[in-house]
Design an enzyme around this catalytic site. Structure first.
Site, PDB file in Angstrom:
ATOM      1  CG  ASP A  67      -0.036  -0.528   2.191  1.00  0.00           C
ATOM      2  OD1 ASP A  67       0.555  -0.219   2.044  1.00  0.00           O
ATOM      3  OD2 ASP A  67      -1.143  -1.154   3.083  1.00  0.00           O
ATOM      4  CG  ASN A 134      -8.722  -1.675  12.076  1.00  0.00           C
ATOM      5  OD1 ASN A 134      -8.714  -2.365  11.537  1.00  0.00           O
ATOM      6  ND2 ASN A 134      -9.402  -0.640  11.768  1.00  0.00           N
ATOM      7  CG  HIS A 136      -5.712  -2.701   8.487  1.00  0.00           C
ATOM      8  ND1 HIS A 136      -5.977  -1.327   9.250  1.00  0.00           N
ATOM      9  CD2 HIS A 136      -4.749  -2.690   9.097  1.00  0.00           C
ATOM     10  CE1 HIS A 136      -4.584  -0.409   9.512  1.00  0.00           C
ATOM     11  NE2 HIS A 136      -3.721  -2.338   9.538  1.00  0.00           N
ATOM     12  CD  GLU A 141      -8.830   1.068   7.503  1.00  0.00           C
ATOM     13  OE1 GLU A 141      -8.464  -0.260   8.538  1.00  0.00           O
ATOM     14  OE2 GLU A 141      -8.337   1.837   8.085  1.00  0.00           O
TER      15      GLU A 141
END
Ligand code: PGA
Length: 245
Positions: A67, A134, A136, A141
Site C-alpha cells: 500500500d 482493527n 485490517h 479496513e
C-alpha cells in the site's frame, strides 16, 4: 494456519526473517510481497544483517508492496516508498527497477489498474503482513469485500490514530485520509503468507483472526481460507488466544 508464539519480538523477527531468507535462497527469482509499519522493521533489520554477513542475493528478486498513502510520493519521508528504501532496499542488492510500491498520486484508478495487471503477471511467492488493531491487512479496513483488488481506501479513524502516534508525531491532521491498497483478493493470491503481530494492542485482532469466524468485519480472518499461512506473534499479542499452538 501455522502459529508460532515466540518468546519476544526480537526472536519472532529473527524467525520471520529466516523464512524470507530461505525462500530467496531456494528461489533467487522470488517475488516478495512486502509491508510497512512498525511490525516488519526488525525483520528487515535481520534481512539486512544476513545480506551483509552471508551475501544472500536479491539481484533477481522482485517486490510488490501492499500500500501507499494517497497524496504522498516517493520524496515524502512518510511515504511507504521512502520507508522501504530506508529500512530495506538501500541496504540489500535489490535492483530498484524490480521494486514496486502502489502509486498514490495522479490518476489513481489508472494506477490501481496497472498494479492489478502487474500482480496478475507476477504472482507473489510470499506475502509479508502486519495486522491493524482493527484487524485490517494492508489497508483493507473492516467491511472490505473478499474479492477486492487494488483500490483507493478511506482510512478508518482508528488507523489514522494508530499511524499518527507511530509515524506522524501524534499529528492526526498530517496523516493522509486515504490510501491505495492491494485488495483482499490480491493478498489471498500469494502462494504463502507470513503475518507478524506484536504487543497487547494486537491481541484482540489476533484472537479474531485465528479463533473467530471468517468475516469482512475482521479482514485478517479470511486468511483462515488460505492454504499456506504462518503467523508469528509475541506473547503479548497471543495473550487472548484460547487454543494451544
Ligand atoms: P503496525 O501496523 O505494524 O505499525 O502496527 C500494522 C498494520 O496496520 O498492518
Amino acid at each position: 494456519m501455522k502459529v508460532i508464539v515466540a518468546e519476544n519480538r526480537e526472536i519472532a523477527s529473527q524467525e520471520g526473517a529466516k523464512i524470507i531468507i530461505d525462500q530467496v535462497k531456494n528461489n533467487p527469482e522470488t517475488i516478495l510481497g512486502l509491508a510497512t509499519g512498525t511490525t516488519p522493521i526488525d525483520l528487515y533489520n535481520n534481512m539486512v544483517k544476513d545480506h551483509k554477513e552471508n551475501g544472500t542475493d536479491y539481484s533477481k528478486v522482485k517486490s510488490y508492496n501492499l500500500d501507499e498513502y494517497v497524496g504522498l510520493d516517493g520524496t515524502h519521508p512518510q511515504s511507504y516508498y521512502c520507508f522501504m528504501f530506508e529500512h530495506l532496499f538501500n541496504h540489500i542488492n535489490i535492483n530498484p527497477e524490480n521494486v514496486h510500491v502502489p502509486v498514490g498520486k495522479g490518476d489513481l484508478q489508472a494506477a490501481c489498474n496497472a498494479y492489478n495487471d502487474a500482480l496478475k503477471q507476477n504472482q507473489v511467492d510470499i506475502q509479508l503482513l502486519g495486522i491493524g488493531s482493527n484487524g485490517h491487512i494492508g489497508f483493507n479496513e473492516p467491511g472490505t469485500p473478499a474479492d477486492s483488488v487494488t483500490h483507493v481506501v478511506d482510512l478508518k479513524e482508528s488507523t489514522i490514530k494508530d499511524n499518527a502516534r507511530l509515524f506522524f508525531n501524534g499529528d492526526e491532521d498530517a496523516v493522509p485520509k486515504q490510501a491505495v491498497s492491494m485488495g483482499i483478493a490480491n493478498i489471498m493470491n500469494a502462494k504463502k503468507v507470513l503475518l507478524l503481530a506484536f504487543g497487547e494492542g494486537k491481541a484482540k485482532a489476533v484472537k479474531g483472526m485465528l479463533e473467530g469466524e471468517v468475516t469482512p468485519e475482521l479482514p485478517a480472518s479470511i486468511l483462515q481460507n488460505h492454504p499456506d499461512v504462518t503467523v508469528i506473534v509475541d506473547k503479548a499479542a497471543a495473550s487472548l488466544l484460547e487454543k494451544q499452538y
